[in-house]
Design an enzyme around this catalytic site. Structure first.
Site, PDB file in Angstrom:
ATOM      1  N   SER A  65     -10.106  -0.532   6.641  1.00 55.49           N
ATOM      2  CA  SER A  65      -9.373  -0.316   5.385  1.00 55.49           C
ATOM      3  C   SER A  65      -8.730  -1.547   4.771  1.00 55.49           C
ATOM      4  O   SER A  65      -8.305  -1.513   3.618  1.00 55.49           O
ATOM      5  CB  SER A  65      -8.297   0.759   5.589  1.00 55.49           C
ATOM      6  OG  SER A  65      -8.897   2.018   5.692  1.00 55.49           O
ATOM      7  N   SER A 118      -9.480   1.813   2.638  1.00 54.86           N
ATOM      8  CA  SER A 118      -8.511   2.590   1.884  1.00 54.86           C
ATOM      9  C   SER A 118      -7.466   1.741   1.154  1.00 54.86           C
ATOM     10  O   SER A 118      -6.680   2.282   0.386  1.00 54.86           O
ATOM     11  CB  SER A 118      -7.812   3.572   2.831  1.00 54.86           C
ATOM     12  OG  SER A 118      -7.071   2.899   3.832  1.00 54.86           O
ATOM     13  N   LYS A 157       0.848  -1.196   0.000  1.00 52.56           N
ATOM     14  CA  LYS A 157       0.000   0.000   0.000  1.00 52.56           C
ATOM     15  C   LYS A 157       0.882   1.245   0.000  1.00 52.56           C
ATOM     16  O   LYS A 157       1.997   1.241   0.546  1.00 52.56           O
ATOM     17  CB  LYS A 157      -0.887  -0.053   1.254  1.00 52.56           C
ATOM     18  CG  LYS A 157      -1.950   1.021   1.334  1.00 52.56           C
ATOM     19  CD  LYS A 157      -2.850   0.752   2.533  1.00 52.56           C
ATOM     20  CE  LYS A 157      -3.917   1.827   2.701  1.00 52.56           C
ATOM     21  NZ  LYS A 157      -4.861   1.475   3.784  1.00 52.56           N
TER      22      LYS A 157
END
Length: 534
Positions: free
Chosen positions: A233, A209, A134
């Site tokens: 997330s 996210s 990420k």
């Protein structure tokens, strides 16, 4: 600064990213699927652009890849090249990446092949495994913009601790994945890179996210990725794309030296965890990282070695049909019902979980924690380039800062809620887990993801949780909207109003299995038991 400044930066960053994809990994124009093709997951096979070997490699699980590399059936270099190509394709079709460093990755893979050839030994338990990261994982010399134009061309000066650990274990990093602004929206959209779409249906969100990760993995561009979770997330994007993830309790996987969207906010702690297409891969990664003893390099980690759990023959599971705030949409309720029936048939004990007012209170606390700084952290990152607030961040834009006294009171409320939640759990004699929705939706059209209560409560109490695909897909013939709908709240009404069964037809439906705090090994073992029943 002028409005044009942030736009100029974003445009240049997007162009640089496109340019950094090697020409041999750019999809030929005549092979590009039309924009009208919503599900692009069959495209790698259909296109003829990938060799049989590349398809075999990128269709394999992380566990299989490691075995093939160890036995020298595949070289790390061949594996790396195949995933670089498929990740590049994923980005061109879903906008899921923020950085690529394929050349460095292929060189690292070559060095691992050389090491294995020379010594006959693996460099570590993840030798040669491509792992996507990420955007907020700092890598020296690379940006971690977390969606802000002000952080473009501000490369990290050091690696996140986990990045170093993965390298020592022999994993190979090759790309970073898209996130929403500050990683605080349940869809992956920001002013720097734009919106990531779901490869299973590009008219729908891949979640947030960690939605760049979920899109990349669902497309087959990564065998395993690492995301983060402060309100859902990891679990929300995994659910939106039908893959697996583990949300660990804080203290197992190191978050040290990562970029945060709300740096210093520790009333509810962010955690990170693996995302993959199989539960086996989630367990394999978790054991490898904890076996590396992260507590020797991160003082906030707990010195708890990996402890394999003997699967129980009969589990006691409490089912949360709804959280008293937002009823699940019809396909999620159907997935719960069918899962419960199969678990009962397999001989497990199922009881109902009463959310009481605890879930409402947890969600309210979470909301107050996120905006306790009056939105100053986000504003400070928007200001330098004149970047506007995204509409999804309205609650941050309008927030009022809490003083220290009120923040301390908030901490007391949180701690009392944690006590009450555990007390309720213990009142169910011998309870092993809670089974509940991951989200009220299978997924949603872009802009419609409005409720994170089913995940957020477990960030507040810091429980271990797995999101897993239930094996059920949305069926427009069965999952029709409820007649005479009685909403539990405004959130509930919004979820009902935005439910479009035609739009989400065929999408996978995920559920969540929750164990108590620091029960990562147990929740993974219980999920395996549950999947056997399914």
């Amino acid at each position: 600064m002028s409005e044009q400044n942030w736009k100029k930066i974003a445009k240049a960053k997007q162009a640089a990213l496109a340019e950094s994809i090697p020409s041999e990994y750019r999809i030929p124009k005549d092979l590009l699927p039309p924009d009208s093709q919503l599900d692009v997951t069959p495209w790698p096979k259909q296109s003829g652009w990938f060799s049989e070997k590349e398809l075999e490699i990128t269709g394999s699980t992380a566990s299989d890849i490691l075995q093939k590399i160890a036995s020298k059936a595949w070289s790390s270099q061949d594996v790396m090249k195949a995933f670089c190509k498929r990740a590049a394709a994923a980005h061109q079709l879903t906008n899921c990446l923020t950085d690529v460093f394929f050349d460095e990755a292929i060189k690292s893979a070559a060095a691992l092949d050389d090491h294995l050839q020379r010594t006959g030994k693996l460099a570590g338990s993840l030798h040669g495994l491509p792992i996507s990261l990420k955007d907020n994982f700092n890598i020296e010399g690379k940006d971690s913009t977390v969606g802000f134009t002000s952080l473009v061309d501000k490369p990290a000066e050091y690696n996140a601790t986990l990045v170093d650990i993965l390298q020592e274990l022999g994993a190979v990093r090759y790309c970073k994945t898209n996130v929403p602004t500050a990683m605080m929206i349940a869809e992956s959209v920001n002013n720097t890179f734009g919106r990531t779409v779901n490869p299973l249906n590009r008219a729908l969100t891949s979640g947030g996210s960690s939605g760049g990760e979920s899109a990349l993995i669902a497309f087959g561009g990564s065998p395993l990725g690492v995301g983060t979770d402060i309100g859902g997330s990891l679990r929300i994007p995994a659910a939106c794309t039908g893959i697996f993830t583990l949300r660990p309790s804080h203290g197992r996987f190191t978050t040290q030296r990562c970029r945060s969207g709300l740096a210093g906010q520790e009333a509810v702690k962010s955690v990170n965890g693996p995302m993959a297409r199989t539960l086996e891969d989630i367990a394999l990664y978790s054991k490898a990282v904890i076996d590396a003893k992260p507590w020797l390099v991160d003082p906030t980690m707990l010195p708890i070695p990996w402890q394999p759990v003997e699967p129980k023959q009969k589990l006691k599971i409490a089912v949360m049909w709804d959280d008293g705030i937002c009823s699940p949409t019809p396909p999620v309720t159907r997935a719960l019902k069918e899962t419960v029936q199969k678990l009962q048939t397999a001989g497990h004990e199922l009881v109902d979980w009463d959310p009481k007012q605890l879930h409402r209170k947890a969600l309210e606390l979470l909301g107050r924690m996120f905006v306790a700084d009056g939105g100053k952290s986000v504003e400070a990152l928007l200001k330098p380039t004149g970047e506007p607030w995204r509409p999804e961040m309205k609650v941050y834009e309008d927030a009022t800062e809490l003083g220290t006294y009120d923040m301390w009171k908030l901490h007391l409320e949180r701690t009392e809620l944690q006590r009450q939640y555990l007390e309720q759990w213990m009142s169910y004699d011998g309870l092993d887990a809670i089974l509940c929705p991951t989200t009220p939706y299978a997924t949603v059209k872009h802009g419609d993801f409005k409720y994170v209560g089913y995940t957020g409560v477990y960030n507040v109490v810091d429980y271990s949780a797995v999101s897993f695909p239930s094996g059920i897909s949305v069926d427009k013939a069965v999952d029709t909207p409820v007649a005479d709908y009685k909403a539990l709240s405004d959130f509930c009404q919004a979820a009902h109003d935005s439910y479009d069964v035609e739009a989400v037809h065929g999408m996978p439906v995920s559920l969540q299995l929750v164990a108590k705090r620091l029960e990562e090994e147990k929740v993974l073992a219980m999920t395996a038991t549950l999947l056997q029943a399914l």
